[in-house]
Write an enzyme that holds these catalytic residues in place. Structure first.
Site, mmCIF file in Angstrom:
data_model
loop_
_atom_site.group_PDB
_atom_site.id
_atom_site.type_symbol
_atom_site.label_atom_id
_atom_site.label_comp_id
_atom_site.label_asym_id
_atom_site.label_seq_id
_atom_site.Cartn_x
_atom_site.Cartn_y
_atom_site.Cartn_z
ATOM 1 N N HIS A 159 9.180 -6.602 -1.179
ATOM 2 C CA HIS A 159 9.208 -7.136 -2.550
ATOM 3 C C HIS A 159 8.979 -6.017 -3.575
ATOM 4 O O HIS A 159 9.580 -6.022 -4.645
ATOM 5 C CB HIS A 159 8.161 -8.233 -2.689
ATOM 6 N N HIS A 183 -0.456 -5.666 -5.903
ATOM 7 C CA HIS A 183 0.639 -5.937 -4.965
ATOM 8 C C HIS A 183 0.934 -4.697 -4.121
ATOM 9 O O HIS A 183 1.031 -4.777 -2.890
ATOM 10 C CB HIS A 183 1.928 -6.312 -5.729
#
Length: 193
Positions: free
Chosen positions: A55, A140
């Site tokens: 991602h 993240h």
């Protein structure tokens, strides 16, 4: 058993810029068709979903490369304000953030990676706020670079902190960076499932 999955409908909140879910009916029994058949259009980050390392990291594993193992197994539910290394005793950790605007810090993410966590989940649409994502998504990136998959959009209000068995399988989408999941927690009975 706790169903910790957000309901998907056309009015649900979505991450800024993500498509809203849309359901179109292709066949309806009440229109004279032999069956009901619908078509859903939604983003891979809709509702309760997992983020794979790909991602945010080019060339990193996607969902297919990860396989099902990170998404099924023993799990601990923890409240954010009580999160400490001594409370992280599972490879899967779900954090009740109580919708704190700051989400998880990169410092906490690094501690979770160092503790050997394989999956981190939160009860928010993202593990970090929009401003942090726009500024480079440090939480993240720290988790995903450390081999930790992220489970976002959980419904944890009714779940007391403690130990559970998590089942949160993504769809088997090929070459995908994310997927919606149906996530459930099973409570051990007398220490066993």
């Amino acid at each position: 058993m706790f169903d910790i999955t957000l309901k998907i409908d056309e009015r649900m909140p979505v991450w800024p810029g993500d498509p809203r879910p849309v359901q179109a009916w292709l066949q309806r029994i009440d229109r004279g068709d032999p069956v009901d058949v619908s078509q859903w259009t939604l983003g891979s980050h809709t509702g309760t979903h997992v983020d794979a390392p790909s991602h945010f990291i080019a060339g990193a594993p996607d969902l297919e490369a990860l396989g099902p193992e990170p998404f099924v197994g023993p799990c601990r539910v923890i409240e954010l304000e009580r999160l400490g290394l001594s409370t992280v005793t599972s490879e899967r950790v779900l954090i009740k953030t109580r919708a704190e605007a700051d989400g998880l810090s990169p410092r906490i993410a690094a501690r979770l990676v160092a503790a050997g966590v394989r999956l981190v989940g939160v009860d928010a649409l993202s593990i970090e706020p929009l401003e942090a994502v726009v500024a480079g998504a440090p939480t993240h990136r720290t988790l995903l670079a450390g081999g930790v998959v992220i489970l976002e959009g959980l419904e944890l209000d009714a779940v007391p902190p403690g130990d559970y068995f998590l089942v949160a399988l993504p769809l088997r989408l090929q070459h995908s960076e994310a997927s919606p999941v149906r996530a459930i927690l099973l409570q051990p009975v007398h220490g066993r499932l």
